[in-house]
Design an enzyme around this catalytic site. Structure first.
Site, short mmCIF file in Angstrom:
data_model
loop_
_atom_site.label_atom_id
_atom_site.label_comp_id
_atom_site.label_asym_id
_atom_site.label_seq_id
_atom_site.Cartn_x
_atom_site.Cartn_y
_atom_site.Cartn_z
CG ASP A 109 57.61 75.71 114.29
OD1 ASP A 109 58.67 75.47 114.89
OD2 ASP A 109 57.00 74.84 113.61
CB THR A 136 45.76 69.55 120.59
OG1 THR A 136 45.88 68.35 121.33
CG2 THR A 136 44.53 69.49 119.71
CG HIS A 137 50.78 65.74 117.29
ND1 HIS A 137 50.40 65.51 115.98
CD2 HIS A 137 51.67 64.76 117.60
CE1 HIS A 137 51.03 64.44 115.53
NE2 HIS A 137 51.82 63.97 116.48
NE ARG A 141 48.54 73.76 101.65
CZ ARG A 141 48.23 72.61 102.25
NH1 ARG A 141 47.98 71.54 101.54
NH2 ARG A 141 48.18 72.55 103.55
CG ASP A 196 52.53 67.95 114.23
OD1 ASP A 196 52.33 66.87 113.61
OD2 ASP A 196 51.64 68.81 114.38
N GLY A 205 57.15 74.52 110.76
CA GLY A 205 57.38 73.09 110.51
C GLY A 205 56.08 72.31 110.71
C1 GRF Z 1 42.77 64.89 117.96
O1 GRF Z 1 43.32 63.78 118.66
C2 GRF Z 1 43.87 65.70 117.36
O2 GRF Z 1 45.04 65.75 118.14
C3 GRF Z 1 44.14 64.92 116.10
O3 GRF Z 1 42.86 64.55 115.61
C4 GRF Z 1 41.99 64.45 116.74
C5 GRF Z 1 40.83 65.36 116.47
O4 GRF Z 1 39.80 64.96 117.30
N1 GRF Z 1 44.84 65.73 115.13
P1 GRF Z 1 38.45 65.86 117.38
O5 GRF Z 1 38.10 66.25 115.95
O6 GRF Z 1 38.76 67.04 118.25
O7 GRF Z 1 37.44 64.93 118.00
#
Ligand code: GRF
Length: 202
Positions: free
Chosen positions: A143, A110-111, A67, A147, A145
């Site tokens: 960071d 982005t989550h 890893r 998310d 962690g």
């Molecule tokens: C997004 O909603 C992201 O937050 C999540 O997976 C999705 C990815 O979508 N981790 P894309 O590959 O950008 O269409």
């Protein structure tokens, strides 16, 4: 500003960034995507990058003996493009110490949930299963962690009774793509400071 975007799937967030930059112009938007990386081959996200004429790279865990070795290879591959900001747009791997040492503080994710609720790989499914009435998306700095980094912006999406995971995720992604485009542009144009858990965009 130079952006490297990391993807693992359909790449619609990447596409939203590419479309916004093409429509606005690099100077006005403040950034351009210089390369796209992935942890796997054959995904639509890489095809989108290739259609846009962008360099791509793939860093697969199984190509490395550990890893840590994968983390070092990913760090090297991203560093080669000298990004000002790295954007994880659906990248489904947790980066390690070396990557964070190099890009911490300029690595955005982005989550598809309202952190700290529902972190991890199944945020949409978990919110639905929990019976949440609203959920949404979070753009945050990464960071060490999962998310857990400082939150930059969030968008709220209502959960409908008839929702299944994919319907809800599609509705979240509509908000998420707009939020990511807006946040990345502001970070690139205005500059920012991270003060503990607070992000101050000038
Ligand atoms: C997004 O909603 C992201 O937050 C999540 O997976 C999705 C990815 O979508 N981790 P894309 O590959 O950008 O269409």
């Amino acid at each position: 500003k130079r952006l490297v975007v990391l993807v693992s799937g359909s790449g619609t967030n990447l596409q939203a960034l590419l479309d916004a930059i093409a429509a606005t112009g690099v100077a006005a938007y403040g950034a351009e995507v210089v390369a796209v990386g992935a942890d796997r081959e054959g995904i639509e996200g890489l095809a989108r990058a290739e259609r846009a004429g962008l360099p791509t790279f793939v860093c697969r865990i199984k190509d490395h003996e550990s890893r840590e070795a994968w983390d070092a290879a990913l760090t090297e591959a991203v560093s080669a493009y000298e990004p000002d900001l790295v954007v994880s747009a659906g990248f489904m791997k947790i980066v390690g110490k070396e990557f964070l040492a190099r890009f911490g503080g300029r690595f955005v994710n982005t989550h598809p949930a309202l952190l700290p609720s529902f972190p991890g790989a199944h945020g949409v499914r978990d919110a639905l299963a929990y019976g949440a009435k609203v959920t949404g998306c979070t753009v945050h700095f990464v960071d060490d962690g999962v998310d857990t980094g400082p939150i930059i912006a969030q968008g709220v999406v209502e959960v409908r009774d008839e929702d299944d995971e994919s319907a809800l995720h599609e509705r979240i992604k509509e908000v998420e793509r707009r939020l990511l485009v807006e946040v990345v542009g502001r970070l690139a144009r205005n500059g920012y400071r991270i003060e503990g858990r607070k992000v101050v965009i000038q």
